[in-house]
Motif scaffolding. Sequence first.
Motif, PDB file in Angstrom:
ATOM      1  N   LEU A  56      48.233  46.316  36.009  1.00 40.81           N
ATOM      2  CA  LEU A  56      47.894  46.394  37.433  1.00 40.81           C
ATOM      3  C   LEU A  56      46.527  45.778  37.718  1.00 40.81           C
ATOM      4  N   SER A  57      45.500  46.221  36.984  1.00 39.24           N
ATOM      5  CA  SER A  57      44.146  45.720  37.247  1.00 39.24           C
ATOM      6  C   SER A  57      44.040  44.230  36.946  1.00 39.24           C
ATOM      7  N   GLY A  58      44.669  43.777  35.848  1.00 35.46           N
ATOM      8  CA  GLY A  58      44.632  42.355  35.517  1.00 35.46           C
ATOM      9  C   GLY A  58      45.324  41.506  36.561  1.00 35.46           C
ATOM     10  N   SER A  59      46.454  41.976  37.071  1.00 30.72           N
ATOM     11  CA  SER A  59      47.179  41.227  38.100  1.00 30.72           C
ATOM     12  C   SER A  59      46.375  41.134  39.394  1.00 30.72           C
ATOM     13  N   VAL A  60      45.771  42.264  39.798  1.00 33.37           N
ATOM     14  CA  VAL A  60      44.992  42.266  41.037  1.00 33.37           C
ATOM     15  C   VAL A  60      43.767  41.361  40.910  1.00 33.37           C
ATOM     16  N   LEU A  61      43.066  41.452  39.781  1.00 34.35           N
ATOM     17  CA  LEU A  61      41.878  40.618  39.589  1.00 34.35           C
ATOM     18  C   LEU A  61      42.239  39.138  39.512  1.00 34.35           C
ATOM     19  N   LEU A  62      43.330  38.829  38.833  1.00 38.95           N
ATOM     20  CA  LEU A  62      43.767  37.441  38.748  1.00 38.95           C
ATOM     21  C   LEU A  62      44.107  36.895  40.128  1.00 38.95           C
ATOM     22  N   LEU A  63      44.767  37.696  40.943  1.00 36.27           N
ATOM     23  CA  LEU A  63      45.106  37.273  42.296  1.00 36.27           C
ATOM     24  C   LEU A  63      43.855  37.044  43.137  1.00 36.27           C
ATOM     25  N   LEU A  64      42.890  37.963  43.046  1.00 38.84           N
ATOM     26  CA  LEU A  64      41.676  37.835  43.851  1.00 38.84           C
ATOM     27  C   LEU A  64      40.826  36.643  43.411  1.00 38.84           C
ATOM     28  N   VAL A  65      40.728  36.439  42.095  1.00 39.54           N
ATOM     29  CA  VAL A  65      39.978  35.277  41.595  1.00 39.54           C
ATOM     30  C   VAL A  65      40.646  33.985  42.035  1.00 39.54           C
ATOM     31  N   SER A  66      41.967  33.967  42.003  1.00 44.18           N
ATOM     32  CA  SER A  66      42.699  32.780  42.453  1.00 44.18           C
ATOM     33  C   SER A  66      42.464  32.517  43.934  1.00 44.18           C
ATOM     34  N   LEU A  67      42.469  33.589  44.736  1.00 47.01           N
ATOM     35  CA  LEU A  67      42.240  33.435  46.171  1.00 47.01           C
ATOM     36  C   LEU A  67      40.820  32.956  46.473  1.00 47.01           C
ATOM     37  N   SER A  68      39.871  33.291  45.585  1.00 44.30           N
ATOM     38  CA  SER A  68      38.496  32.849  45.807  1.00 44.30           C
ATOM     39  C   SER A  68      38.308  31.365  45.505  1.00 44.30           C
ATOM     40  N   LEU A 167      23.801  41.462  52.619  1.00 46.19           N
ATOM     41  CA  LEU A 167      24.791  41.441  51.549  1.00 46.19           C
ATOM     42  C   LEU A 167      25.809  40.339  51.770  1.00 46.19           C
ATOM     43  N   GLY A 168      26.210  40.136  53.021  1.00 50.32           N
ATOM     44  CA  GLY A 168      27.160  39.072  53.343  1.00 50.32           C
ATOM     45  C   GLY A 168      26.586  37.694  53.126  1.00 50.32           C
ATOM     46  N   ALA A 169      25.246  37.571  53.195  1.00 54.57           N
ATOM     47  CA  ALA A 169      24.617  36.272  52.944  1.00 54.57           C
ATOM     48  C   ALA A 169      24.635  35.913  51.464  1.00 54.57           C
ATOM     49  N   VAL A 170      24.781  36.926  50.610  1.00 54.60           N
ATOM     50  CA  VAL A 170      24.785  36.681  49.160  1.00 54.60           C
ATOM     51  C   VAL A 170      26.206  36.626  48.618  1.00 54.60           C
ATOM     52  N   PHE A 171      27.056  37.528  49.074  1.00 53.72           N
ATOM     53  CA  PHE A 171      28.425  37.608  48.577  1.00 53.72           C
ATOM     54  C   PHE A 171      29.392  37.406  49.744  1.00 53.72           C
ATOM     55  N   ASN A 172      30.500  36.702  49.466  1.00 57.89           N
ATOM     56  CA  ASN A 172      31.558  36.637  50.471  1.00 57.89           C
ATOM     57  C   ASN A 172      32.491  37.836  50.320  1.00 57.89           C
ATOM     58  N   GLY A 173      33.439  37.938  51.232  1.00 58.16           N
ATOM     59  CA  GLY A 173      34.317  39.100  51.231  1.00 58.16           C
ATOM     60  C   GLY A 173      35.143  39.245  49.972  1.00 58.16           C
ATOM     61  N   LEU A 174      35.675  38.142  49.450  1.00 59.65           N
ATOM     62  CA  LEU A 174      36.500  38.214  48.243  1.00 59.65           C
ATOM     63  C   LEU A 174      35.685  38.625  47.025  1.00 59.65           C
ATOM     64  N   THR A 175      34.437  38.147  46.945  1.00 59.86           N
ATOM     65  CA  THR A 175      33.584  38.545  45.827  1.00 59.86           C
ATOM     66  C   THR A 175      33.325  40.046  45.858  1.00 59.86           C
ATOM     67  N   LEU A 176      33.047  40.571  47.045  1.00 59.31           N
ATOM     68  CA  LEU A 176      32.848  42.013  47.180  1.00 59.31           C
ATOM     69  C   LEU A 176      34.123  42.783  46.831  1.00 59.31           C
ATOM     70  N   LEU A 177      35.273  42.231  47.216  1.00 56.87           N
ATOM     71  CA  LEU A 177      36.539  42.884  46.900  1.00 56.87           C
ATOM     72  C   LEU A 177      36.796  42.885  45.398  1.00 56.87           C
ATOM     73  N   ILE A 178      36.459  41.791  44.718  1.00 51.07           N
ATOM     74  CA  ILE A 178      36.599  41.728  43.264  1.00 51.07           C
ATOM     75  C   ILE A 178      35.700  42.767  42.604  1.00 51.07           C
ATOM     76  N   LEU A 179      34.452  42.852  43.070  1.00 51.86           N
ATOM     77  CA  LEU A 179      33.534  43.854  42.518  1.00 51.86           C
ATOM     78  C   LEU A 179      34.040  45.264  42.775  1.00 51.86           C
ATOM     79  N   ALA A 180      34.646  45.480  43.942  1.00 58.48           N
ATOM     80  CA  ALA A 180      35.188  46.803  44.258  1.00 58.48           C
ATOM     81  C   ALA A 180      36.344  47.163  43.338  1.00 58.48           C
ATOM     82  N   VAL A 181      37.204  46.192  43.043  1.00 63.74           N
ATOM     83  CA  VAL A 181      38.332  46.445  42.133  1.00 63.74           C
ATOM     84  C   VAL A 181      37.825  46.751  40.732  1.00 63.74           C
ATOM     85  N   VAL A 182      36.842  45.970  40.266  1.00 63.59           N
ATOM     86  CA  VAL A 182      36.269  46.226  38.939  1.00 63.59           C
ATOM     87  C   VAL A 182      35.663  47.622  38.882  1.00 63.59           C
TER      88      VAL A 182
END
Length: 228
Positions: A56-68, A167-182
């Motif tokens: 589950l975690s690998g699939s979600v992270l792979l999807l988010l990294v791909s979307l980024s 925070l938004g100036a440093v990270f985009n939404g997908l990066t924050l979402l990836i960090l949240a999943v991790v």
Amino acid sequence: MAARAGCPELVSPNSADIESYFYHVCQSLTRPTTLVSSTRVMELLYWRDPRKTAVLSGSVLLLLVSLSRFSVLSVMAHVALAVLSVTISVRAYRSLLQALQKTDGGHPFKSYLEFEVTLTPEQMSSYIEKLQLYLNSSLVELRRLFLVQDLLDSIKFAVLMWLLTHLGAVFNGLTLLILAVVAMFTLPVVYEKYQTQIDRCLGMVKTNVQLILAKIKSKVPGAKTKDE
């Protein structure tokens, strides 16, 4: 191989373990009641079954990294092609194997095709009611904050929004979402292992924050508690 209760028997003994594993993974991920079960969610977050959590975690992270890195349309198309390449290959291999062995084992994905993936009207109504309650409470809280019902709460909300701009100036939404999943799949395990030390530190921080807020609230004109 003996058939699982309530499910047709899978026919290939060479792939029995793999099929059995993915059968239970798909079964747990496609039941609507499982998606809202806090017990199952906790089991995933605390790595009670490492293989399920890793998938589950690998699939979600792979999807988010791909979307980024790629567009949503491109990612969706590649995921669909990957799934189709696997299912078509398995179907062709099983058909060839059955033809050579002159057996009729049926469709290789018969058990998956029999999954109940549709939502009943009762389930849809329940989800809509929960969504309505969430939206209503959110709208009431936003109205309270923007119209300064509690001055201190509105100031805290403004500070939070100000921090989010930086925070938004440093990270985009997908990066924050990836960090949240991790964090979602690591922090619960860390907390479970060091719960005593973390609770002690959080208790000290909470006490100090409450003291500071109480002092600020006593000096800010117009500040009042929510109960007032």
